[in-house]
Structures are given as C-alpha cells and as structure tokens.
Design a protein around this motif. Structure first.
Motif, PDB file in Angstrom:
ATOM      1  N   PHE A   1       0.818  -1.213   0.000  1.00 62.52           N
ATOM      2  CA  PHE A   1       0.000   0.000   0.000  1.00 62.52           C
ATOM      3  C   PHE A   1       0.853   1.266   0.000  1.00 62.52           C
ATOM      4  O   PHE A   1       0.503   2.262  -0.639  1.00 62.52           O
ATOM      5  CB  PHE A   1      -0.956  -0.004   1.197  1.00 62.52           C
ATOM      6  CG  PHE A   1      -2.267   0.660   0.907  1.00 62.52           C
ATOM      7  CD1 PHE A   1      -3.245   0.013   0.160  1.00 62.52           C
ATOM      8  CD2 PHE A   1      -2.537   1.930   1.369  1.00 62.52           C
ATOM      9  CE1 PHE A   1      -4.455   0.626  -0.124  1.00 62.52           C
ATOM     10  CE2 PHE A   1      -3.749   2.554   1.099  1.00 62.52           C
ATOM     11  CZ  PHE A   1      -4.713   1.909   0.349  1.00 62.52           C
ATOM     12  N   ASP A   2       1.966   1.241   0.685  1.00 65.82           N
ATOM     13  CA  ASP A   2       2.858   2.411   0.666  1.00 65.82           C
ATOM     14  C   ASP A   2       3.386   2.657  -0.738  1.00 65.82           C
ATOM     15  O   ASP A   2       3.509   3.809  -1.174  1.00 65.82           O
ATOM     16  CB  ASP A   2       4.021   2.200   1.640  1.00 65.82           C
ATOM     17  CG  ASP A   2       3.593   2.265   3.097  1.00 65.82           C
ATOM     18  OD1 ASP A   2       2.522   2.841   3.377  1.00 65.82           O
ATOM     19  OD2 ASP A   2       4.321   1.721   3.957  1.00 65.82           O
ATOM     20  N   ALA A   3       3.709   1.578  -1.451  1.00 62.26           N
ATOM     21  CA  ALA A   3       4.197   1.714  -2.825  1.00 62.26           C
ATOM     22  C   ALA A   3       3.096   2.255  -3.733  1.00 62.26           C
ATOM     23  O   ALA A   3       3.353   3.060  -4.637  1.00 62.26           O
ATOM     24  CB  ALA A   3       4.700   0.371  -3.338  1.00 62.26           C
ATOM     25  N   LEU A   4       1.857   1.828  -3.497  1.00 61.42           N
ATOM     26  CA  LEU A   4       0.733   2.355  -4.274  1.00 61.42           C
ATOM     27  C   LEU A   4       0.590   3.854  -4.048  1.00 61.42           C
ATOM     28  O   LEU A   4       0.471   4.629  -5.016  1.00 61.42           O
ATOM     29  CB  LEU A   4      -0.551   1.630  -3.869  1.00 61.42           C
ATOM     30  CG  LEU A   4      -1.861   2.238  -4.402  1.00 61.42           C
ATOM     31  CD1 LEU A   4      -1.888   2.226  -5.917  1.00 61.42           C
ATOM     32  CD2 LEU A   4      -3.070   1.495  -3.826  1.00 61.42           C
ATOM     33  N   LEU A   5       0.632   4.278  -2.799  1.00 62.28           N
ATOM     34  CA  LEU A   5       0.500   5.708  -2.509  1.00 62.28           C
ATOM     35  C   LEU A   5       1.632   6.505  -3.146  1.00 62.28           C
ATOM     36  O   LEU A   5       1.410   7.602  -3.682  1.00 62.28           O
ATOM     37  CB  LEU A   5       0.489   5.938  -0.995  1.00 62.28           C
ATOM     38  CG  LEU A   5      -0.679   5.324  -0.209  1.00 62.28           C
ATOM     39  CD1 LEU A   5      -0.595   5.746   1.256  1.00 62.28           C
ATOM     40  CD2 LEU A   5      -2.020   5.706  -0.800  1.00 62.28           C
ATOM     41  N   ALA A   6       2.830   5.957  -3.110  1.00 60.17           N
ATOM     42  CA  ALA A   6       3.976   6.649  -3.704  1.00 60.17           C
ATOM     43  C   ALA A   6       3.813   6.784  -5.212  1.00 60.17           C
ATOM     44  O   ALA A   6       4.144   7.827  -5.799  1.00 60.17           O
ATOM     45  CB  ALA A   6       5.264   5.898  -3.366  1.00 60.17           C
ATOM     46  N   ALA A   7       3.311   5.741  -5.865  1.00 57.91           N
ATOM     47  CA  ALA A   7       3.133   5.775  -7.315  1.00 57.91           C
ATOM     48  C   ALA A   7       2.086   6.806  -7.710  1.00 57.91           C
ATOM     49  O   ALA A   7       2.226   7.498  -8.727  1.00 57.91           O
ATOM     50  CB  ALA A   7       2.743   4.392  -7.822  1.00 57.91           C
ATOM     51  N   VAL A   8       1.028   6.930  -6.914  1.00 61.68           N
ATOM     52  CA  VAL A   8      -0.014   7.923  -7.205  1.00 61.68           C
ATOM     53  C   VAL A   8       0.492   9.326  -6.890  1.00 61.68           C
ATOM     54  O   VAL A   8       0.304  10.264  -7.669  1.00 61.68           O
ATOM     55  CB  VAL A   8      -1.295   7.615  -6.403  1.00 61.68           C
ATOM     56  CG1 VAL A   8      -2.334   8.700  -6.652  1.00 61.68           C
ATOM     57  CG2 VAL A   8      -1.849   6.247  -6.781  1.00 61.68           C
ATOM     58  N   ARG A   9       1.149   9.459  -5.758  1.00 62.92           N
ATOM     59  CA  ARG A   9       1.661  10.774  -5.333  1.00 62.92           C
ATOM     60  C   ARG A   9       2.649  11.339  -6.360  1.00 62.92           C
ATOM     61  O   ARG A   9       2.689  12.559  -6.594  1.00 62.92           O
ATOM     62  CB  ARG A   9       2.319  10.652  -3.965  1.00 62.92           C
ATOM     63  CG  ARG A   9       2.652  12.005  -3.320  1.00 62.92           C
ATOM     64  CD  ARG A   9       3.327  11.822  -1.969  1.00 62.92           C
ATOM     65  NE  ARG A   9       2.412  11.306  -0.960  1.00 62.92           N
ATOM     66  CZ  ARG A   9       2.483  10.083  -0.414  1.00 62.92           C
ATOM     67  NH1 ARG A   9       3.441   9.241  -0.805  1.00 62.92           N
ATOM     68  NH2 ARG A   9       1.629   9.702   0.498  1.00 62.92           N
ATOM     69  N   SER A  10       3.415  10.477  -6.982  1.00 58.19           N
ATOM     70  CA  SER A  10       4.406  10.919  -7.969  1.00 58.19           C
ATOM     71  C   SER A  10       3.766  11.349  -9.281  1.00 58.19           C
ATOM     72  O   SER A  10       4.428  11.979 -10.129  1.00 58.19           O
ATOM     73  CB  SER A  10       5.398   9.785  -8.253  1.00 58.19           C
ATOM     74  OG  SER A  10       4.785   8.747  -9.015  1.00 58.19           O
ATOM     75  N   GLY A  11       2.488  11.008  -9.475  1.00 58.46           N
ATOM     76  CA  GLY A  11       1.813  11.332 -10.723  1.00 58.46           C
ATOM     77  C   GLY A  11       1.971  10.283 -11.794  1.00 58.46           C
ATOM     78  O   GLY A  11       1.481  10.450 -12.916  1.00 58.46           O
ATOM     79  N   HIS A  12       2.642   9.168 -11.474  1.00 61.16           N
ATOM     80  CA  HIS A  12       2.855   8.132 -12.486  1.00 61.16           C
ATOM     81  C   HIS A  12       1.547   7.432 -12.855  1.00 61.16           C
ATOM     82  O   HIS A  12       1.314   7.125 -14.030  1.00 61.16           O
ATOM     83  CB  HIS A  12       3.875   7.105 -11.976  1.00 61.16           C
ATOM     84  CG  HIS A  12       4.198   6.037 -12.978  1.00 61.16           C
ATOM     85  ND1 HIS A  12       4.794   6.313 -14.184  1.00 61.16           N
ATOM     86  CD2 HIS A  12       3.968   4.684 -12.965  1.00 61.16           C
ATOM     87  CE1 HIS A  12       4.936   5.189 -14.871  1.00 61.16           C
ATOM     88  NE2 HIS A  12       4.440   4.197 -14.152  1.00 61.16           N
ATOM     89  N   ILE A  13       0.702   7.179 -11.873  1.00 55.73           N
ATOM     90  CA  ILE A  13      -0.598   6.552 -12.126  1.00 55.73           C
ATOM     91  C   ILE A  13      -1.673   7.284 -11.326  1.00 55.73           C
ATOM     92  O   ILE A  13      -1.365   8.072 -10.420  1.00 55.73           O
ATOM     93  CB  ILE A  13      -0.618   5.053 -11.737  1.00 55.73           C
ATOM     94  CG1 ILE A  13      -0.391   4.875 -10.224  1.00 55.73           C
ATOM     95  CG2 ILE A  13       0.380   4.257 -12.557  1.00 55.73           C
ATOM     96  CD1 ILE A  13      -0.601   3.448  -9.728  1.00 55.73           C
ATOM     97  N   GLN A  14      -2.916   7.006 -11.659  1.00 54.35           N
ATOM     98  CA  GLN A  14      -4.050   7.353 -10.818  1.00 54.35           C
ATOM     99  C   GLN A  14      -4.599   6.052 -10.243  1.00 54.35           C
ATOM    100  O   GLN A  14      -4.387   4.984 -10.801  1.00 54.35           O
ATOM    101  CB  GLN A  14      -5.152   8.045 -11.628  1.00 54.35           C
ATOM    102  CG  GLN A  14      -4.773   9.387 -12.197  1.00 54.35           C
ATOM    103  CD  GLN A  14      -5.988  10.054 -12.839  1.00 54.35           C
ATOM    104  OE1 GLN A  14      -6.439  11.087 -12.371  1.00 54.35           O
ATOM    105  NE2 GLN A  14      -6.505   9.471 -13.901  1.00 54.35           N
TER     106      GLN A  14
END
Length: 343
Positions: free
Chosen positions: A251-264
C-alpha cells in the motif's frame, strides 16, 4: 401419528445476522423448515452435546477445532455468509467426512463490479475532481477541463483475478469494446478464452493496460505482490482500481506511485479498517477513496439468504449444494483474506 423433527441449524453468522441476510419471506421459510439455535461464534463449543450432535448445518464460519468437529456428528455443511473462507477449521477432516464448506461471496460480484466501473469512469474523466473544483470556484470549462481525460471505450484493460468479481466486471465491460487481458494463475487459458478475454502474464497486464482492475483474493502466495516494481512498470497515467483485498498490494508503494503522478488509482479497501484519521491516503491527489462499501448493499445481503435456503433444500434431498461456491481441497487452506468485522 409420527412427527418429523425439523433439521437443526446452528446460527453464528457474525458479523451478519439472520435479519440482515433473509427477507421476511425467506426468514419465514427458514423458521418453518428448520430449528434454529443462535449462538455467538466463540461459544459454539459451549452448546449442549445433543445440540452439537444433531446439527445438520452451521450458518456462519465459527472456529471449529478437531475436537469440536468430532462432536458435530450429523454436520453436512458450513455455510459461510461472511464471504471470506477463513483458515479456522480442519478442512482436510471436513473433506474426508464429506462435509461441504461453502461461501455466499458471489452475491457481491455485481455491486463490486458496478462500483469498479464507476471508479474507472471517474478516474478517466475526472468527474469527482471536476465537481470539487466547481465547489471552490476553480473549475475548468470545456476542453480545458479534459487535459488528462481519456475514454474507457476501446481502451486496453487488465484484470487481475478472474473469479466471480472478475467475470462479472468482464460482462459489464462488454459494451465498451475494450481489449481485456487477464492474469489468473489458478485458471487454465481455455476458461479465459471462453469468456472472450486474453490470457496474459502479470507483466503483460501491468505494462499493456490503460485500466487495471484488481479482483484477486489474498492467498499464501500473493501477499503484497503488487509492489513498487509493479507500479513502476505500468504505463504513465494508467488507472489502477483495487477492489478485492488490500493485502495483495504494497500500500505504501501504491500511494507513492499515485503521489508521484505516475498513475491514478481508486481503492475500496485498506490495510487497516477503518482508516486512521491521519492516514496519508486521505491527502494523496489522484487517489479516489471508498470506505469498503462496494458490495455492502441490502440487495446483496438478502441474496445470501436465498442462496442458503436453496442449497439447504438440495442437501436435504441428498444432493450437493449448487448456488453457493464450494471450498476446494487444493486451495481453501491457501486463502489469507482477513475476515470482515462490519457489514
């Protein structure tokens, strides 16, 4: 004149209740055809010996030790109405004795698939973001408000997990003319092709999809298998929708990926529920949040009761259950989903 004793049911359906899962008509049929002994899950072993020995069905999935199971001499089926098959009983002994363990989880397939479709459309078209902007006077009109918008129609879609949830979602997506790739290591390719989807590796689903729907249950093999590397491999701007269980994701990796703008992303499930008031997920732009409510519709709960009644009717006639999903010897002990504690 001889009297016929009604079959006995031990009812321990927590967190569900008889009133929640049976309509008035179904509840009347239940009490007309069966004797019901209601008990808290953790107190089943305190029931009188004669009650345990006579019980034909258990409604719910309370813990059953080998010793308690031995006392349930007439047991034919454990009817799990929570939806997660829980590793709290000696399945091998149950199978050896010919006792069915079934789950009513299929009732959630339509409501979960529908909200998943809604989440995908929201992410694709910025529906909730546009509404929020309107309320603060920062809305963008016309094409200016569609700089990141995309169509679900004709898109490349990946589905991870093709049980009841995945198959129902696939049916709902039919009208969108998507290319749908599916990863499910527990199914042979022919079952996938029969449903009109493309059997694919996990890597292909992750790298070739505009929309990725996660419908997979948690097992002994897949905890947190969607990690930082998996998210990095997705197309920039891909939409990730998590609908099954949070433990399949880092879940932390998911939040990081969204926060970076890479995915929604959108999620209906979380590592701990309810979510802490200060949890960082609450403030990540590009993350659509739903409070584990995707399947929790009254119509779904009431379908449980109908399924239970139909299957008990079959078993009363010496036939196997057909409406509920039966636990399989080879896979049931590998399930690792957390039981829910609220409806």
């Amino acid at each position: 004149m001889a009297t016929t004793t009604k079959p006995l049911i031990i009812s321990a359906p927590e967190p569900r209740s008889i009133d929640l899962i049976f309509t008035d008509v179904a509840k009347e049929a239940l009490y007309d055809r069966y004797r019901i002994v209601e008990v808290e899950q953790h107190k089943v072993d305190e029931l009188p010996e004669e009650t345990l020995a006579e019980a034909r069905y258990i409604l719910g999935q309370p813990p059953l030790s080998p010793e308690l199971l031995a006392r349930l001499q007439n047991l034919r089926c454990v009817l799990n109405v929570e939806s997660n098959l829980i590793n709290n009983m000696p399945y091998e002994t149950l199978f050896q004795r010919g006792i069915h363990v079934v789950t009513t989880g299929a009732v959630f397939a339509e409501p979960v698939a529908e909200i998943g479709l809604g989440m995908a459309l929201d992410l694709a078209r910025g529906i909730s973001q546009s509404d929020a902007a309107f309320r603060t006077g920062t809305e963008l009109w016309g094409g200016d408000g569609n700089s990141t918008a995309r169509l679900l129609s004709g898109a490349e879609v990946g589905i991870i997990g093709f049980g009841d949830l995945g198959r129902t979602l696939n049916r709902l997506l039919t009208g969108f003319r998507c290319t749908i790739r599916v990863f499910d290591p527990w199914l042979p390719p022919s079952i996938l092709t029969d449903h009109g989807v493309v059997p694919s590796s996990l890597d292909t689903v992750l790298t070739q999809s505009d929309f990725i729907f996660v419908m997979a249950a948690v097992t002994a093999e897949n905890k947190s298998f969607l990690d930082a590397e998996a998210f990095a491999s997705m197309r920039k701007g891909a939409n990730f929708i998590l609908l099954s269980r949070a433990d399949v994701v880092d879940f932390d990796a998911l939040l990081a990926a969204v926060r970076s703008g890479h995915i929604q992303a959108a999620t209906d499930v979380f590592p701990e529920e309810p979510l802490a008031a200060d949890h960082p997920a609450r403030s990540v732009p590009g993350l659509l949040l739903s409070a584990h409510r995707a399947g929790a519709l009254d119509i779904a709960f009431k379908r449980m009761g109908d399924m239970v009644l139909e299957d008990m009717t079959l078993m009363d006639r010496g036939l196997p259950p057909m409406r509920c999903k039966r636990a399989e010897r080879e896979t049931v002990a590998r399930m690792r989903s957390k039981p829910v504690d609220r409806n």
